[in-house]
Scaffold this active site. Structure first.
Site, PDB file in Angstrom:
ATOM      1  CG  ASP A  95      -4.819  -1.441   2.753  1.00 57.60           C
ATOM      2  OD1 ASP A  95      -4.943  -1.087   2.211  1.00 57.60           O
ATOM      3  OD2 ASP A  95      -3.907  -0.232   3.269  1.00 57.60           O
TER       4      ASP A  95
ATOM      5  CG  ASP B 199      -2.171   2.235   6.796  1.00 55.71           C
ATOM      6  OD1 ASP B 199      -2.453   1.892   5.702  1.00 55.71           O
ATOM      7  OD2 ASP B 199      -1.310   3.040   7.020  1.00 55.71           O
TER       8      ASP B 199
ATOM      9  CG  ASP C  17      -1.560   1.446   1.323  1.00 61.27           C
ATOM     10  OD1 ASP C  17      -2.561   1.342   0.216  1.00 61.27           O
ATOM     11  OD2 ASP C  17      -2.042   1.294   2.881  1.00 61.27           O
TER      12      ASP C  17
END
Length: 711
Positions: free
Chosen positions: A611, A607, A410
């Site tokens: 996700d 995080d 990410d």
């Protein structure tokens, strides 16, 4: 179903662990039970409506072992080393035999003790020092299985009884020394093994030594030294130069540098002053007073110790192979030893030689090394990973991480800081940067928007500014803010279109403007200037990604704008086709599915709530500590330090650990593959077989310890 972990005492080899597992897993109220021989723990998922921890202990004790309930102490208990006097006493009994064997090397039997002394020494060894082996063997057979104790007991008893019979018949060619020395070598090997498991191999023990036993606390208007277990939340504690912090808390006076590498893997000390957080176990350079906010198991150190204890007690898939072999190993060895005895007796016609060869097979073939091969490496690898700030939730996660081929990252909060910063300022003619900040901050301090807060934060670093009185402050969703400044007029802050002007094309052609969020400012429809805000890269992201790319294919999959994601990819040296923006949670999942269809092992780092699905689908999901609860719950591992460098360290440690696991399995298997035939053919005496058996376990543990020296 709830899970509980017991400390198990009395296991001598992997067959013992298998027996406990087998008995527990047969119970209807046990969903799953896993017993780890290396960590000497049992993890049990059970139905608490049908049974209790006390009943589970009774079941384990019926198999011949001792189980201890989790203690009520604030931190996990470090196992107490076993007494060593029995080992040294048994070795002392071998001294006369060793002296006699030295003489035999030169063709003389003069140094061998008299027969009556041999009988006394062997009787003491066999009837007293061998009792733990007899008890273990009996409990094992009573439970319908066989372990290492069965092999040692059969072998040494056969030697002892045969030698007694020969002595009674006046034959002086006896083998009392073989039985005593086998018991001594096996006991010494188990002692080394236990010492290594509880000492060098056990990172948990090192963690539990990181908090001080006593601490300075301010009570009754003076400083007192009290035991750590008397500290309560809210107490004011003092940490002086060279000491360790006793609790997680907030600094209220003084300043110091704190070494937090044991928790985060960050090698550089962190400056602590009033308002900063300190973590239990940190070493101070300086002196601070701090208020205790979390104690014992509630601290980050306590959480780490509990996580490590639970993870080390789990089993890797690779360990299942060793378990299956060990489960049938002992019965097979007994059959092989009998066949070796019969075959040698028929071929050689010598009962003594045939007996010694059969006994040597029994002694040399021990499943200890096989049972330690994978969990020993796993214990060492997990300990190193924790010290580098990577918490694997279980052994399966670490093993999967060791096989990772592709890493999906990410962007926000992983590669970047996770919050916008001012990266560019443009002022119209006759407007200074200070004036632009003054007028902008007067309005933006009324907004909770991240871009507004970033501008206010940037302004706080400049010189003191004028304050303005505002009226009619309004927010226009998706556009910006508008307000009236007394004596000056209407001020607008937001998109350039909302403020009624366009930025110069020469400005927008610059990278840090083209790939940033723009906040424009106008007063009475006159252009004042604009700010460029971007989520900047973390300092170590570039180096970490390049390190990852040495062994893995790396991708960025983010919900941010594609142009921004491509710009970040360019900054870290990642090919543009490996960077994907505008990805919703479902699209992240679909991307990982496509990679898995290529038979790739995938690691995902994230995080946020968005996700969580991708973290759950990946072979190994890494969540950044402090991220959303659902992200941490969905992940298989946690990065204490929010850095891709920590991820690179974790994958490297996992890869090395899996390599050592494979080496240990090879050593353990090749040892038995070579040892059993050599013993059956008479190339190994029972004494040499006992020494080899002891060394096999120690060699596997020694190989695992190499992981602790990993760079």
């Amino acid at each position: 179903m709830p899970q509980i972990q017991f400390q198990i005492k009395g296991m001598t080899c992997q067959a013992c662990a298998n027996r406990i597992e087998k008995v527990l897993n047969k119970k209807d109220f046990v969903q799953a039970a896993s017993v780890n021989f290396a960590s000497e723990t049992a993890q049990i998922h059970f139905d608490d409506t049908q049974t209790s921890p006390e009943q589970l202990i009774q079941i384990i004790e019926k198999t011949g072992f001792q189980a201890a309930l989790p203690t009520s102490s604030t931190l996990p208990e470090n196992p107490t080393p076993q007494s060593t006097w029995r080992v040294w006493a048994l070795l002392a009994l071998t001294a006369p035999f060793m002296l006699g064997m030295v003489g035999m090397l030169f063709g003389s039997h003069a140094l061998m003790p008299p027969l009556w002394v041999q009988i006394v020494l062997a009787t003491v060894a066999q009837t007293y020092f061998a009792l733990p082996f007899y008890r273990g063997a009996w409990a094992s057979l009573r439970a319908g299985a066989a372990n290492m104790d069965v092999l040692v007991t059969l072998g040494t008893s056969a030697i002892f009884v045969y030698s007694l019979a020969m002595s009674a018949n006046g034959v002086h060619h006896v083998y009392f020394e073989a039985g005593v020395m086998v018991l001594a070598f096996v006991s010494l090997g188990k002692h080394w093994e236990a010492k290594t498991k509880r000492g060098s191999l056990n990172a948990l023990g090192a963690l539990l030594q990181l908090t001080p036993k006593e601490v300075l606390v301010y009570k009754n208007e003076n400083w007192q030294t009290v035991p750590l277990n008397q500290i309560q939340k809210g107490d004011v504690l003092r940490g002086v130069h060279g000491t360790r912090v006793a609790a997680d808390g907030e600094v209220i006076a003084g300043e110091a540098w704190a070494d937090e590498s044991h928790l985060t893997g960050e090698s550089q000390p962190v400056h602590k002053t009033i308002g900063n957080k300190v973590l239990a176990g940190s070493v101070l350079s300086g002196s601070v007073d701090y208020r205790a906010e979390s104690l014992g198991a509630d601290t980050l150190l306590g959480d780490m110790a509990a996580a490590l204890a639970q993870a080390q007690g789990s089993k890797a898939p690779m360990a299942r192979l060793a378990d299956k072999v060990a489960a049938v190993f002992v019965p097979v060895v007994v059959v092989v030893a009998l066949l070796a005895f019969v075959f040698n007796f028929i071929v050689l016609g010598d009962f003594q030689a045939a007996l010694m060869r059969g006994v040597a097979v029994l002694v040399v073939a021990c499943p200890c090394a096989l049972g330690l091969a994978t969990p020993a490496a796993m214990m060492a690898g997990m300990g190193v990973a924790v010290q580098r700030g990577v918490w694997f939730k279980d052994a399966a996660a670490l093993e999967s991480a060791g096989a990772v081929q592709a890493v999906v990252l990410d962007k926000t909060g992983t590669l970047t800081q996770g919050k916008p910063e001012v990266v560019g300022i443009w002022c119209a003619e006759n407007i200074s940067e200070k004036q632009l900040f003054e007028l902008t901050v007067a309005v933006e301090r009324h907004s909770a928007h991240p871009l507004a807060q970033a501008i206010v934060q940037a302004a706080s670093k400049t010189e003191e500014m004028l304050d303005f009185e505002l009226e009619n402050v309004n927010t226009v969703a998706g556009e910006g803010m508008v307000a009236q400044i007394k004596s000056q007029g209407e001020i607008r802050i937001g998109t350039p279109e909302f403020c009624g002007f366009r930025l110069p094309e020469t400005l927008l052609s610059q990278n840090h403007w083209a790939n940033s969020s723009i906040v424009a400012v106008s007063l009475n429809h006159q252009t004042l200037g604009a700010f460029a805000l971007a989520d900047t890269l973390k300092n170590d992201s570039c180096a970490a990604v390049q390190k990852l790319r040495q062994h893995h294919e790396v991708y960025i999959v983010s919900g941010d704008h594609a142009a921004t994601v491509h710009h970040i990819a360019q900054q870290i040296g990642l090919p543009e086709h490996n960077a994907h923006g505008n990805c919703q949670p479902r699209q992240k999942v679909e991307f990982i599915q496509k990679l898995k269809q290529k038979n790739q092992t995938i690691a995902m780092v994230g995080d946020g709530i968005n996700d969580a699905p991708a973290l759950a689908l990946a072979d190994v999901g890494f969540a950044v500590r402090g991220s959303t609860d659902i992200a941490e719950h969905s992940a298989n591992a946690v990065l204490v330090r929010p850095s891709v460098a920590a991820l690179a360290d974790g994958l490297h440690i996992a890869r090395q650990t899996v390599g050592v696991m494979k080496q240990n399995l090879f050593f353990a298997l090749i040892y038995n593959v070579l040892g059993i035939p050599l013993a059956a053919m008479g190339y190994l005496t029972p004494v040499l077989a006992g020494a080899m058996m002891a060394l096999s376990s120690v060699s596997v543990l020694g190989n695992a310890l190499r992981l602790k020296r990993m760079k």
